[in-house]
Every structure is written in C-alpha cells, then in structure tokens.
Design a protein around this motif. Structure first.
Motif, mmCIF file in Angstrom:
data_model
loop_
_atom_site.group_PDB
_atom_site.id
_atom_site.type_symbol
_atom_site.label_atom_id
_atom_site.label_comp_id
_atom_site.label_asym_id
_atom_site.label_seq_id
_atom_site.Cartn_x
_atom_site.Cartn_y
_atom_site.Cartn_z
ATOM 1 N N PHE A 19 0.522 8.465 -2.660
ATOM 2 C CA PHE A 19 0.790 6.813 -2.732
ATOM 3 C C PHE A 19 -0.322 6.230 -3.416
ATOM 4 O O PHE A 19 -0.082 4.910 -3.524
ATOM 5 N N SER A 20 -1.046 6.653 -4.352
ATOM 6 C CA SER A 20 -2.070 6.035 -4.725
ATOM 7 C C SER A 20 -1.569 5.075 -5.779
ATOM 8 O O SER A 20 -2.458 3.949 -6.180
ATOM 9 N N ASN A 21 -0.595 5.306 -6.577
ATOM 10 C CA ASN A 21 -0.007 4.300 -7.552
ATOM 11 C C ASN A 21 0.860 3.183 -6.841
ATOM 12 O O ASN A 21 1.615 2.447 -7.658
ATOM 13 N N CYS A 22 1.096 3.210 -5.676
ATOM 14 C CA CYS A 22 2.166 2.090 -4.961
ATOM 15 C C CYS A 22 1.218 1.011 -4.201
ATOM 16 O O CYS A 22 0.661 1.263 -3.477
ATOM 17 N N THR A 23 1.496 -0.097 -5.062
ATOM 18 C CA THR A 23 0.499 -1.013 -4.770
ATOM 19 C C THR A 23 0.986 -1.761 -3.439
ATOM 20 O O THR A 23 0.295 -2.406 -2.596
ATOM 21 N N LYS A 24 2.174 -1.423 -2.735
ATOM 22 C CA LYS A 24 2.832 -2.165 -1.552
ATOM 23 C C LYS A 24 2.355 -1.230 -0.446
ATOM 24 O O LYS A 24 2.285 -1.587 0.705
ATOM 25 N N ILE A 25 1.639 -0.030 -0.757
ATOM 26 C CA ILE A 25 1.290 0.658 0.387
ATOM 27 C C ILE A 25 -0.333 0.830 0.234
ATOM 28 O O ILE A 25 -1.002 1.384 -0.529
ATOM 29 N N GLN A 73 -4.292 10.441 13.621
ATOM 30 C CA GLN A 73 -2.902 9.818 12.707
ATOM 31 C C GLN A 73 -3.232 9.508 11.441
ATOM 32 O O GLN A 73 -4.489 9.127 11.007
ATOM 33 N N TYR A 74 -2.225 9.577 10.452
ATOM 34 C CA TYR A 74 -2.327 9.021 9.429
ATOM 35 C C TYR A 74 -1.443 7.778 9.069
ATOM 36 O O TYR A 74 -0.232 7.698 9.144
ATOM 37 N N THR A 75 -2.170 6.735 8.980
ATOM 38 C CA THR A 75 -1.506 5.323 9.182
ATOM 39 C C THR A 75 -1.642 4.563 8.088
ATOM 40 O O THR A 75 -2.763 4.309 7.513
ATOM 41 N N LEU A 76 -0.598 4.269 7.463
ATOM 42 C CA LEU A 76 -0.411 3.463 6.402
ATOM 43 C C LEU A 76 -0.454 1.864 6.916
ATOM 44 O O LEU A 76 0.249 1.527 7.822
ATOM 45 N N VAL A 77 -0.646 1.059 5.889
ATOM 46 C CA VAL A 77 -0.278 -0.643 6.225
ATOM 47 C C VAL A 77 0.552 -0.760 5.030
ATOM 48 O O VAL A 77 0.485 -0.726 3.770
ATOM 49 N N LEU A 78 1.756 -1.284 5.000
ATOM 50 C CA LEU A 78 2.591 -1.553 4.379
ATOM 51 C C LEU A 78 2.651 -3.107 4.184
ATOM 52 O O LEU A 78 2.931 -3.941 4.935
ATOM 53 N N ASN A 79 2.790 -3.385 2.804
ATOM 54 C CA ASN A 79 2.609 -4.875 2.391
ATOM 55 C C ASN A 79 3.724 -5.002 1.728
ATOM 56 O O ASN A 79 4.481 -4.457 0.932
ATOM 57 N N ASP A 80 4.652 -6.159 2.401
ATOM 58 C CA ASP A 80 5.893 -6.590 1.763
ATOM 59 C C ASP A 80 7.077 -5.588 2.050
ATOM 60 O O ASP A 80 7.644 -5.407 0.700
ATOM 61 N N ILE A 81 7.039 -4.571 2.775
ATOM 62 C CA ILE A 81 8.307 -3.604 3.104
ATOM 63 C C ILE A 81 8.917 -3.841 4.359
ATOM 64 O O ILE A 81 8.119 -4.178 5.357
ATOM 65 N N LEU A 101 2.446 -4.328 10.735
ATOM 66 C CA LEU A 101 2.546 -3.800 9.228
ATOM 67 C C LEU A 101 2.228 -2.269 9.295
ATOM 68 O O LEU A 101 2.217 -1.658 8.191
ATOM 69 N N VAL A 102 1.809 -1.722 10.313
ATOM 70 C CA VAL A 102 1.392 -0.348 10.205
ATOM 71 C C VAL A 102 2.540 0.661 10.427
ATOM 72 O O VAL A 102 3.477 0.396 11.193
ATOM 73 N N GLU A 129 11.201 6.458 -2.576
ATOM 74 C CA GLU A 129 12.417 6.260 -2.860
ATOM 75 C C GLU A 129 12.825 4.757 -2.101
ATOM 76 O O GLU A 129 13.446 3.979 -2.864
ATOM 77 N N PHE A 130 12.603 4.699 -0.851
ATOM 78 C CA PHE A 130 12.966 3.117 -0.187
ATOM 79 C C PHE A 130 11.883 2.150 -0.882
ATOM 80 O O PHE A 130 12.371 1.084 -1.080
ATOM 81 N N VAL A 131 10.739 2.593 -0.776
ATOM 82 C CA VAL A 131 9.546 1.245 -1.218
ATOM 83 C C VAL A 131 10.044 0.910 -2.661
ATOM 84 O O VAL A 131 9.976 -0.270 -3.013
#
Ligand SMILES: *Cc1c(COP(=O)(O)O)cnc(C)c1O
Length: 376
Positions: A270-276, A291-299, A348-349, A372-374
């Motif tokens: 996910f390192s190149n995905c600015t939305k994550i 847990q492995y928890t992402l913050v989703l920005n504008d998703i 957002l998480v 694929e979705f993001v």
C-alpha cells in the motif's frame, strides 16, 4: 469466506500433537481446576514478561475488574480511559460504580493521548487505563509521569499487545507491555495473540501487596478456606486452557514475528497508494499486530468491504462506534463531536486479516483486491 480475520484451525494443526497430549493428560488426571498446568503457565509467564506476579483469571474483562477492585476505590471515583477501545475497558469501570472519564486518542497510533489524559484529571481521579490498541504500547513514559505527579494508579489494558516491547525513552530500559504501569491486564480469548481454546485472562504486577489483594479477590475474597474477609469474585483459569497457553507461550515470539512480517507485506503493497494510511509505530514500542488497521481516506469503506467479501476476503471495523456514543454509555457529560479523532477514526478505519498463517500468496490476493477497488 476464503480468508478469515484469523486462522485458528491452521495454527492448531501445527501444534496439534503437543496440544492434544497435554489436554488428554489433564482429562485423565481430572485436574481441571488449579492443576499443575496453571502454576506452570504462571511461572513461565512471569519469566517471559520479567514480572514478579502473574495472577491467572477467567478472562480479560475480569482481569480489568479485579485490578480495579484491588485499588480500594469508592463510588464516584474517576478512572480515565480512551474513547477508542473495546467496551470491556469502560464496562468494568461502570460496573463498579466508578465514573469512566473518556479522552481522545492520537490520530496516527490510535492510542490514548497523554495530553488529553492530563487535561481530564480532577480531584476525584484515581486511575488511568491506557489500552495498547491493536498491538503497540501507548506512550507509557508520559502516562507514568502524569500518574506519578498526580498520585494515580496506572492499569494497562494489554489484551491486544502481549509480547510487545516498550523502551523507556530516558533509561533505555526495555519492558514488556503490561509490566510498565502498576498493573497489567490481558486476555487469552482465542483470537488474541496468545489465545486459549476458550476464555482466559491474567493480571500482572510487580507490587507484592496488590498481587496478594488480587489473588484474594479472584478467589471469593478468601485467604483461608471458607473465611471471606472481603467481597470477591470467582475468576479462574482452568487447567486445560492453562496447558494450551503454556505450549503456545513458547511460540509467542514466533507468532509475533509472523504477524510483523505480514504487516510489512501489507505496508509495502500500500506504500504508493495515497488514499491508504498504513499503521504508524511509535519509536518507543514494538508492534505485535493484533490487528492490522488502515485509515481509508476518501474511499467508500462499505463498498470496499463488500468488494472484498465478494472475493471471499474478510475485513472488519474496530471500532465502528466510539464509547461515548454507545447507547449504554450515553452520558450528558459527552456529546457527538467531543472526541473528534476517535469519531473520525471510527468512520475511516478498516482492518485486514492478520494472523500467524498468512502466506505471501494469500496477502497478494488480498492487497490486489483492495487496490483494485481503491484505484478503479
Ligand atoms: C479482548 C479485550 C478485552 C476483554 O477480554 P475478554 O477476555 O474477552 O474478556 C479487554 N480489552 C481489550 C482492549 C480487548 O481487546
């Protein structure tokens, strides 16, 4: 689901012969309660954690309740904890007629914000319960300093962080999560990093007096058989669970490493995905990734979770509702908007499967499905 949040069957299969033998031994001896395996686990945990006393008990919620019961608090005394945690943390405060005082968390670590703790202290404050959320330590140096200055107890909720290392930024000393404050409380719920095959929990402390008190509390307030000096509870870890945990404790560091490697895989993908936004680890702690928890920005979070589910990939939200907005805990002291970071995170998480049995192939499938979705 093809890929669940955890894979407890896969994990069991790798240690099946050892576990089966240990469990059958207890069955044939009928040493179900307070058997030798409970004492063995206790001693091995004490040495693994580098802590003087481990008190096994029935579950992590009881561990927290017993810790609070040992502090001789009175109704109305205030206990500060985080607004972004599993309900058990606040539940025991409320059950004991103490007043839970909630504070906001840090946006990048999801852990309790020490400045907010300090601001919430009143003359009724008696204790702080930091939660080492998702597997990394809260800022225990700051929290211990605040506690010392204000004469407060610190009870660590380390249900999600057993095995994590905290490095004191001043002395450089390394301590295990749960042994940094006055009391540490953990859970052996099956999906936790050190999980039993049923319920279980434990309490840690270096304080002889608190340990003695808590041993009495978990055993009906009884020191001498059938003499009850105070009101206690019945909270035991049974021998079968202890035997299983004693075996799994030997693998705990290996399990932690597997989780960290899985987290690294996700981070890279996910390192190149600015939305994550991938998890940030504070420099004073290791992360054992309960847990492995992402913050989703504008998703569109619901859309993404549905997309993953259609491909047989589990995902989860920890936690969708902040404590101060939970129906049972609605309180005129708190309103929507009071804990902006917690409220933002709850929207957002999203957590992805993380456990000891992930392979790069599985993770490739999962990360590709997310991207694929993001990026569509
Ligand atoms: C799991 C958990 C608990 C409670 O543990 P149980 O064994 O389920 O009672 C408490 N606090 C946190 C943060 C947890 O994740």
């Amino acid at each position: 689901m093809k890929y669940n949040m955890v894979d407890l069957v896969g994990q069991y299969n790798r240690i099946k012969p050892e576990v089966d033998e240990a469990v059958l031994k207890i069955m044939s001896e009928a040493s179900f309660i307070n058997g030798p395996s409970v004492r063995s686990l206790q001693a091995n945990l004490e040495s693994y954690l580098g802590v003087k006393h481990v008190i096994p008990c029935a579950n992590g919620t009881d561990a927290l309740q017993v810790a609070l019961m040992a502090l001789n608090l009175k109704p109305g005394d205030e206990v500060i904890t985080t607004s972004f945690t599993f309900i058990a943390t606040a539940e025991v405060i409320a059950l004991l007629n103490l007043t839970p005082v909630l504070v906001d968390v840090e946006a990048d670590t999801f852990n309790i914000n020490p400045k907010a703790v300090e601001a919430a202290i009143t003359d009724k404050t008696k204790a702080i319960i930091p939660v080492h959320l998702f597997g990394q330590c809260s800022d225990m140096h700051a929290i211990n300093e605040i506690a010392e200055k204000n004469n407060l107890y610190v009870i660590e909720d380390t249900a999600q962080a057993i095995g994590a290392d905290f490095k004191c930024p001043e002395s450089g000393e390394i301590k295990k999560a749960g042994t940094i404050g006055h009391i540490g409380c953990t859970s052996f719920f099956p999906s936790k990093n050190l999980g039993a095959y049923g319920d279980g929990g434990a309490i840690f402390t270096n304080d002889d007096e608190l340990a003695e008190k808590m041993r009495v509390v978990v055993n009906h307030g009884m020191k001498i058989r059938y003499y009850h000096d105070e009101v206690g509870i019945n909270s035991r870890l049974d021998s079968i669970q202890a035997a299983i945990l004693d075996i799994k404790l030997r693998y705990l560091d290996e399990y932690g490493k597997a989780r960290q490697e899985a987290a690294n895989f996700y981070n890279r993908a996910f390192s190149n995905c600015t939305k994550i936004t991938t998890p940030k680890i504070s420099d004073f702690t290791t992360h054992v990734f309960h847990q492995y928890t992402l913050v989703l920005n504008d998703i569109d979070r619901e859309g993404l979770m549905k997309h993953l589910a259609e491909k047989g990939i589990a995902s989860a939200i920890y936690y969708p509702v902040p404590l101060h907005l939970q129906k049972a805990y609605l309180d005129p002291r708190y309103n929507e908007g009071d804990f902006p970071v917690t409220e933002m995170l709850s929207k957002l998480v999203m957590s992805l499967p993380i456990h000891t049995e992930l392979t790069p192939e599985i993770q490739k499938e999962i990360t590709e499905a997310v991207l694929e979705f993001v990026e569509k």
